[in-house]
Design a protein around this motif. Structure first.
Motif, short mmCIF file in Angstrom:
data_model
loop_
_atom_site.label_atom_id
_atom_site.label_comp_id
_atom_site.label_asym_id
_atom_site.label_seq_id
_atom_site.Cartn_x
_atom_site.Cartn_y
_atom_site.Cartn_z
N LEU A 130 0.44 -1.24 -0.21
CA LEU A 130 -0.07 0.26 0.25
C LEU A 130 0.80 1.38 0.61
O LEU A 130 0.37 2.08 -0.49
CB LEU A 130 -1.29 -0.16 1.27
CG LEU A 130 -1.93 1.01 1.38
CD1 LEU A 130 -3.13 1.35 0.29
CD2 LEU A 130 -2.66 0.55 3.02
N SER B 253 -7.88 9.05 -2.60
CA SER B 253 -8.21 8.33 -1.85
C SER B 253 -6.77 6.67 -1.73
O SER B 253 -6.15 6.97 -2.44
CB SER B 253 -9.59 7.10 -2.14
OG SER B 253 -9.02 7.13 -3.55
N LEU B 254 -6.96 5.30 -0.86
CA LEU B 254 -6.48 4.75 -1.18
C LEU B 254 -6.41 3.57 -2.05
O LEU B 254 -7.65 3.28 -1.05
CB LEU B 254 -5.26 4.21 0.50
CG LEU B 254 -5.09 5.16 1.19
CD1 LEU B 254 -3.82 5.33 2.47
CD2 LEU B 254 -3.56 5.83 0.15
N LYS B 255 -6.60 2.59 -2.72
CA LYS B 255 -7.71 1.65 -3.52
C LYS B 255 -8.60 1.74 -3.76
O LYS B 255 -9.57 1.41 -3.36
CB LYS B 255 -6.69 0.52 -2.21
CG LYS B 255 -5.04 -0.16 -2.58
CD LYS B 255 -5.00 -0.68 -3.38
CE LYS B 255 -3.37 -1.29 -3.57
NZ LYS B 255 -3.09 -1.57 -3.91
N HIS C 166 3.25 2.27 -2.72
CA HIS C 166 2.50 3.21 -3.57
C HIS C 166 1.65 3.93 -2.89
O HIS C 166 1.68 4.53 -4.24
CB HIS C 166 3.02 1.98 -4.54
CG HIS C 166 3.84 1.01 -4.12
ND1 HIS C 166 4.93 1.43 -5.40
CD2 HIS C 166 4.70 -0.07 -4.36
CE1 HIS C 166 5.92 1.08 -4.82
NE2 HIS C 166 5.74 -0.10 -4.44
N ASP C 167 0.18 3.78 -2.75
CA ASP C 167 -0.68 4.51 -3.23
C ASP C 167 -0.41 5.75 -1.86
O ASP C 167 -1.07 6.90 -2.20
CB ASP C 167 -1.90 3.63 -2.46
CG ASP C 167 -2.51 2.70 -3.65
OD1 ASP C 167 -2.33 3.05 -4.44
OD2 ASP C 167 -3.62 2.02 -3.92
N ARG D 37 1.45 7.93 -3.55
CA ARG D 37 1.12 9.61 -4.62
C ARG D 37 0.33 10.06 -3.72
O ARG D 37 -0.45 11.13 -4.30
CB ARG D 37 -0.57 8.34 -5.03
CG ARG D 37 0.00 8.08 -6.30
CD ARG D 37 -1.68 6.69 -6.80
NE ARG D 37 -1.81 6.69 -6.12
CZ ARG D 37 -3.22 7.57 -5.34
NH1 ARG D 37 -3.78 8.31 -5.95
NH2 ARG D 37 -3.82 6.81 -5.29
#
Length: 99
Positions: free
Chosen positions: A6, A71-73, A8-9, A12
């Motif tokens: 996660l 958001s995340l994922k 990587h998210d 971002r």
């Protein structure tokens, strides 16, 4: 999330002006673990300051996340409407318990 796929998210969500966002995510994750653990020791006042500094460093990113509904994922970890107020609450609680 700082040390899982996660990350990587999470990277971002770091403001675009920050170089090497994955490194920043790892450093802030390590800082969070170290300061949180140190907060449980007799030197909690020092670690409380470290946590406050960490929260202040993360505040601009959290403001951006809330404004842009990032958001995340595809999911919000915290509702954008609550993200910044929750961070301010955490700041107050760390200051209060660290005294």
């Amino acid at each position: 999330a700082h040390f899982t796929p996660l990350r990587h998210d999470v990277a971002r969500l770091v403001p675009p002006s920050v170089r090497k966002p994955l490194l920043v995510v790892a450093v802030l994750g390590a800082w969070q673990i170290l300061a949180g653990t140190g907060f449980l020791t007799a030197a909690r006042q020092i670690w409380a300051v470290a946590l406050v500094v960490l929260l202040l460093i993360k505040l601009p990113a959290n403001i951006r996340i809330a404004r842009e509904s990032l958001s995340l994922k595809g999911r919000w970890a915290t509702s954008p409407a609550w993200r910044v107020p929750a961070q301010l609450l955490w700041l107050a609680l760390v200051l209060w318990t660290g005294r």
